[in-house]
Design an enzyme around this catalytic site. Structure first.
Site, PDB file in Angstrom:
ATOM      1  N   HIS A 165     -34.669 -15.893  19.504  1.00 14.06           N
ATOM      2  CA  HIS A 165     -34.269 -17.296  19.369  1.00 14.06           C
ATOM      3  C   HIS A 165     -34.401 -17.677  17.891  1.00 14.06           C
ATOM      4  O   HIS A 165     -35.335 -17.225  17.224  1.00 14.06           O
ATOM      5  CB  HIS A 165     -35.226 -18.226  20.142  1.00 14.06           C
ATOM      6  N   CYS A 259     -41.924 -23.318  20.706  1.00 14.03           N
ATOM      7  CA  CYS A 259     -41.334 -23.038  22.027  1.00 14.03           C
ATOM      8  C   CYS A 259     -41.841 -24.024  23.075  1.00 14.03           C
ATOM      9  O   CYS A 259     -41.133 -24.357  24.021  1.00 14.03           O
ATOM     10  CB  CYS A 259     -41.681 -21.629  22.490  1.00 14.03           C
TER      11      CYS A 259
END
Ligand code: ARG
Length: 266
Positions: A165, A259
């Site tokens: 990511h 996150c």
């Protein structure tokens, strides 16, 4: 004083590592939900001590990665661009996060057509949104987000599976500058980053490998994994207040402070 931020978080009550969708995850080693919860509580407490507002979404049993709220949506200017997960294991999280926004009074909510993992791959600066692709978010989602948000979206190509990511390889220090690990990006994207951010903080491979770039900055205070020592020193040298946190249990799933944190930009 930094302006107050609004974050959405999800308590890791059902956290475990029972499947592997990134190289950090080892189902045979597992993970401990109680340890994850206490580390997560300290992260939430750090935001509250900074004066930020934290809203909570109820965790759902059977969705162990739901703690990673950043992946649940992208919210800019009150517009909520929903997530559509790349992996079947997390697919149910997209509608769950979208429902939270609808139930909490957000009116400009878009159910996406294209595969994207929210703020995992979209990072918002003052003038542009940086968008990762290569592992999870489809480049077609970059176009879809740009059209919905009315903001320029700049595509960056991720090349290292450990940094699957964008938010594992780069974080905005403020609305105009970033910190990043060049090795996570293709040569062309490294050049784009050099052009856009000549004054960026460049992180080492060691600091990237402890998910030091999965940090949350409000422009003055940076909440960052405690193991990222050199990166923390450089941020301090630049006048930022560094708040180290231990999220080692959540790292077993490939996640860090960012996150766990979805920013709601009104
Ligand atoms: N296990 C999760 C996954 O692989 C971790 C997600 C981390 N979130 C993030 N924003 N990088 O999808």
């Amino acid at each position: 004083m930094a302006p107050t931020r609004h974050y959405l978080m999800c308590r890791p009550d059902h956290f475990t590592v029972e499947y592997a969708i990134n190289p950090w995850m080892d189902p045979s080693a597992g993970a401990d939900a109680a340890t994850a919860v206490s580390q997560w509580e300290r992260l939430k407490g750090a935001y509250e001590e900074l004066g930020h507002k934290v809203s909570l979404i109820d965790p759902i049993e059977g969705l162990p990665d739901m703690v990673f709220a950043a992946n649940g949506a992208l919210v800019v200017g009150g517009r909520v661009y929903g997530a559509r997960f790349a992996n079947a294991e997390r697919a149910a999280e997209g509608p769950a996060y979208l429902r939270w926004f609808v139930e909490n009074g957000f009116e400009k909510v878009m159910e996406p057509t294209e595969t994207n993992e929210g703020e995992g791959d979209f990072l918002t600066l003052d003038e542009v949104v940086l968008a990762g692709t290569g592992f999870r978010t489809a480049i077609t989602a970059h176009k879809e987000a740009q059209e919905f948000l009315g903001r320029p979206v700049v595509t960056l190509q991720l090349v290292d599976p450990r940094y699957y990511h964008l938010d594992t390889a780069l974080f905005p220090i403020d609305g105009r500058n970033v910190a990043y690990y060049p090795g996570a990006f293709s040569p062309g994207s490294q050049e784009v980053l050099r052009r856009m951010f000549p004054d960026a903080v460049i992180a080492s491979a060691e600091d990237a490998a402890v998910l030091g770039l999965n940090a949350v900055s409000d422009g003055h205070n940076v909440v960052i994994n405690v193991e990222a020592g050199d990166l923390a020193l450089e941020l301090k040298r630049r006048g930022l207040n560094v708040i180290p946190v231990d999220l080692s249990e959540l790292r077993k799933a490939g996640g860090g402070p960012k996150c766990c944190t979805l920013e709601i930009r009104a």
